[in-house]
Design a protein around this motif. Sequence first.
Motif, PDB file in Angstrom:
ATOM      1  N   SER A 162       0.849  -1.174   0.000  1.00 40.07           N
ATOM      2  CA  SER A 162       0.000   0.000   0.000  1.00 40.07           C
ATOM      3  C   SER A 162       0.892   1.233   0.000  1.00 40.07           C
ATOM      4  N   TYR A 180      -9.570  -5.214  -1.340  1.00 40.76           N
ATOM      5  CA  TYR A 180     -10.996  -5.000  -1.625  1.00 40.76           C
ATOM      6  C   TYR A 180     -11.515  -6.057  -2.608  1.00 40.76           C
ATOM      7  N   ALA A 240     -16.377   1.054  -2.512  1.00 39.27           N
ATOM      8  CA  ALA A 240     -15.331   1.297  -1.516  1.00 39.27           C
ATOM      9  C   ALA A 240     -14.094   1.816  -2.224  1.00 39.27           C
ATOM     10  N   GLY A 241     -13.126   2.233  -1.431  1.00 39.38           N
ATOM     11  CA  GLY A 241     -11.875   2.752  -1.970  1.00 39.38           C
ATOM     12  C   GLY A 241     -11.774   4.251  -1.761  1.00 39.38           C
ATOM     13  N   SER A 251      -9.597  -0.872   4.668  1.00 36.55           N
ATOM     14  CA  SER A 251      -8.210  -0.511   4.396  1.00 36.55           C
ATOM     15  C   SER A 251      -7.372  -1.771   4.326  1.00 36.55           C
ATOM     16  N   THR A 252      -6.256  -1.663   3.644  1.00 35.95           N
ATOM     17  CA  THR A 252      -5.357  -2.812   3.555  1.00 35.95           C
ATOM     18  C   THR A 252      -4.859  -3.176   4.951  1.00 35.95           C
ATOM     19  N   PHE A 270      -7.368  -5.287   6.366  1.00 35.33           N
ATOM     20  CA  PHE A 270      -7.741  -6.220   5.314  1.00 35.33           C
ATOM     21  C   PHE A 270      -9.034  -5.809   4.602  1.00 35.33           C
ATOM     22  N   ILE A 304     -13.504  -4.243   5.067  1.00 39.21           N
ATOM     23  CA  ILE A 304     -14.397  -3.158   5.464  1.00 39.21           C
ATOM     24  C   ILE A 304     -14.738  -3.207   6.958  1.00 39.21           C
ATOM     25  N   TYR A 349     -13.157  11.754  10.373  1.00 39.31           N
ATOM     26  CA  TYR A 349     -14.558  11.313  10.379  1.00 39.31           C
ATOM     27  C   TYR A 349     -15.359  12.110  11.379  1.00 39.31           C
ATOM     28  N   HIS A 367     -17.289  10.527   6.243  1.00 41.26           N
ATOM     29  CA  HIS A 367     -15.876  10.747   5.918  1.00 41.26           C
ATOM     30  C   HIS A 367     -15.627  12.237   5.711  1.00 41.26           C
ATOM     31  N   TRP A 380      -4.520   4.698  -4.148  1.00 45.38           N
ATOM     32  CA  TRP A 380      -3.705   5.740  -3.550  1.00 45.38           C
ATOM     33  C   TRP A 380      -2.885   6.493  -4.583  1.00 45.38           C
TER      34      TRP A 380
HETATM   35  C1  3UK Z   1     -10.018   5.311   1.854  1.00 43.02           C
HETATM   36  C2  3UK Z   1     -12.517   5.275   1.872  1.00 43.02           C
HETATM   37  C3  3UK Z   1     -14.136   6.877   2.257  1.00 43.02           C
HETATM   38  C4  3UK Z   1      -9.709   5.716   3.275  1.00 43.02           C
HETATM   39  C5  3UK Z   1     -10.138  -1.060   0.900  1.00 43.02           C
HETATM   40  C6  3UK Z   1     -12.419  -1.831   0.965  1.00 43.02           C
HETATM   41  O1  3UK Z   1      -9.521   1.067   0.023  1.00 43.02           O
HETATM   42  C7  3UK Z   1      -9.172   0.057   0.644  1.00 43.02           C
HETATM   43  O2  3UK Z   1      -7.890  -0.076   1.136  1.00 43.02           O
HETATM   44  P1  3UK Z   1      -6.646   0.899   0.899  1.00 43.02           P
HETATM   45  O3  3UK Z   1      -5.574   0.461   1.815  1.00 43.02           O
HETATM   46  O4  3UK Z   1      -7.143   2.370   1.293  1.00 43.02           O
HETATM   47  C8  3UK Z   1      -7.709   2.651   2.563  1.00 43.02           C
HETATM   48  C9  3UK Z   1      -8.157   4.115   2.608  1.00 43.02           C
HETATM   49  O5  3UK Z   1      -9.011   4.385   1.477  1.00 43.02           O
HETATM   50  N1  3UK Z   1     -11.331   4.658   1.718  1.00 43.02           N
HETATM   51  C10 3UK Z   1     -11.570   3.369   1.438  1.00 43.02           C
HETATM   52  N2  3UK Z   1     -12.888   3.129   1.366  1.00 43.02           N
HETATM   53  C11 3UK Z   1     -13.516   4.312   1.629  1.00 43.02           C
HETATM   54  N3  3UK Z   1     -12.830   6.545   2.183  1.00 43.02           N
HETATM   55  N4  3UK Z   1     -15.144   6.001   2.030  1.00 43.02           N
HETATM   56  C12 3UK Z   1     -14.885   4.718   1.706  1.00 43.02           C
HETATM   57  N5  3UK Z   1     -15.884   3.848   1.475  1.00 43.02           N
HETATM   58  O6  3UK Z   1      -8.845   6.820   3.245  1.00 43.02           O
HETATM   59  C13 3UK Z   1      -8.964   4.477   3.804  1.00 43.02           C
HETATM   60  O7  3UK Z   1      -8.129   4.762   4.902  1.00 43.02           O
HETATM   61  O8  3UK Z   1      -6.321   0.984  -0.563  1.00 43.02           O
HETATM   62  C14 3UK Z   1     -11.496  -0.831   0.722  1.00 43.02           C
HETATM   63  C15 3UK Z   1     -12.019  -3.075   1.360  1.00 43.02           C
HETATM   64  C16 3UK Z   1     -10.690  -3.340   1.564  1.00 43.02           C
HETATM   65  C17 3UK Z   1      -9.743  -2.323   1.337  1.00 43.02           C
HETATM   66  N6  3UK Z   1      -8.432  -2.632   1.545  1.00 43.02           N
END
Ligand code: 3UK
Length: 519
Positions: A180, A227, A299-300, A325-326, A329, A331, A405, A415, A429
């Motif tokens: 990540s 995700y 998501a994301g 987030s990663t 793992f 949601i 948040y 958010h 990212w």
């Molecule tokens: C942002 C969100 C608002 C937020 C991920 C679903 O995105 C995923 O993992 P990453 O490590 O990024 C994490 C960061 O992304 N973010 C993700 N989802 C949302 N912001 N609303 C959302 N719905 O900044 C977070 O800290 O790339 C998403 C499932 C597993 C995942 N790893």
Amino acid sequence: MIPRRAADIPAWYNAVDILERNLAGRAEKVALLTPDREMTFGEVSAEVNRVGNALERLGVRHGDRVAILAPDGAEWAVTFFACLKIGAVSVGMNTLLTPAELAHILVDSGARVLLLHGSLLEPARKALEQSTPVEHVVLIGDASDAADDVLRWEEWVAVESSELESRRTHRDDFGTLSYSSGTTGAPKGIFHAHRDYVLCAQLWGVDVLGLTAEDRTFSVAKLFFAYGLGGNLLFPWWVGASVVLYPGSPRRAVDVLAMVDRFRPTILFNAPTGYASILAVENFTERYDLTSLRLGVSAGEALPAPVWHEFRERTGVDLVDGIGSTENFHIFISNRPGDIRPGSSGKPVPGYDCRIVDPDGVPVARGDVGTLQIRGETAALFYLHQAERSRQVFLGEWLDTGDKYCEDAEGYFWHAGRSDDMLKVGGIWVSPVEVESVLIEHDSVLECAVVGVADDSDLVKPKAYVVLKDGGSGDDDLVRILVAHCVDRMAAYKRPRWIEFVDELPKTATGKIQRFRLR
Ligand code: 3UK
């Protein structure tokens, strides 16, 4: 077993169970579909055993890392479960990265084997020209100009037995290493354990989303993202549902629509940008049959309420926005079918505690904005090779998300941006610092600053403010030249969508660029 806490899972547990629990009763059921192939749970399982045997023949043992650089497809899924079964750790690599980034991940992860798809031969070859720990390359698909010493997937697996005993793994043993990106420096390696996959499958996939064996999932988010991996492989198989794997580009909305039309999934996983690009396809509901869908997951990045409403109006399908987030793992705060507040991330997923704190770590009053911290058993423990950064993020039981948040009176979470400068663009990212460092390499650029700016759908994209060396004012030609310069040196999604030439940048007394003022 209904695992809602780690203690519900046997101490010695191998998450290949997610696949193999389907062998009793569902062996003949279709497990995965791709544009050119279909496999039953029985067939996948036999292939997993062959690949597990083949990996062990190459010397792969408990804890060893195996990198996968391939579009989503049967081989990706099979290799992933083969690694789990032999206690190895798979490293799903982002197929959009540059050779230098790929080389970094190969080195940092210590990958001994690389499973490589022929379509990615070029960047991989350049990455492997640098000194990496990779000892064996296994090539998926055809690539006639590959070197002689690479193994060919078909031949590599054909000689192996389809019987294989699971290696003994603890529920806390690692099964994946995901990378990540951060604001500066190299991407961070994040380990997850066998335990995490089943806990996330149950806590969110089943308890919140309501996945059942009748579902057929389809994801635009790739398997190399947690995700996509959770949503379109692990969670559906946990309940015996089928998955549709899409090797194509997320940026081609018409291809995505054609996949839905052809394979008739019940659940679609996509990022907000992906939903907005579907909405931008003219008459899409007339040209493509989307009536199989019962839900879409988003998501994301945050899903803007207008996108939610328009999607609902055009298709009748509700989008379920959840933040993952990663590091965790998957949601941890989510809307749920039948209980959706468009524009919000929903409520904490049972199994996770959430708190919103001020800069001193003290919880803020309800309704105030602060930094979100979460507590739950699926959180990772550290970043590989980054002790200092790990200490700032993994706070004992709590994980600092870096997201701002606020919680409303009814308990929905909204958010409110990031506490660092990181941007999510199409759910992926982008570090403004990285884009700036590429722009500044160009001869005409004196200095620059990159910030996130909302587009017509209210989704953030990078915008660059550029000061030119000759004091010039710039023109459309130079914009095109600078964008091309970026696309040559970085993954294309990181390129600035707008460039504005300015005489100077706002700075602090100490000379630091004030990005917030540009925003
Ligand atoms: C942002 C969100 C608002 C937020 C991920 C679903 O995105 C995923 O993992 P990453 O490590 O990024 C994490 C960061 O992304 N973010 C993700 N989802 C949302 N912001 N609303 C959302 N719905 O900044 C977070 O800290 O790339 C998403 C499932 C597993 C995942 N790893």
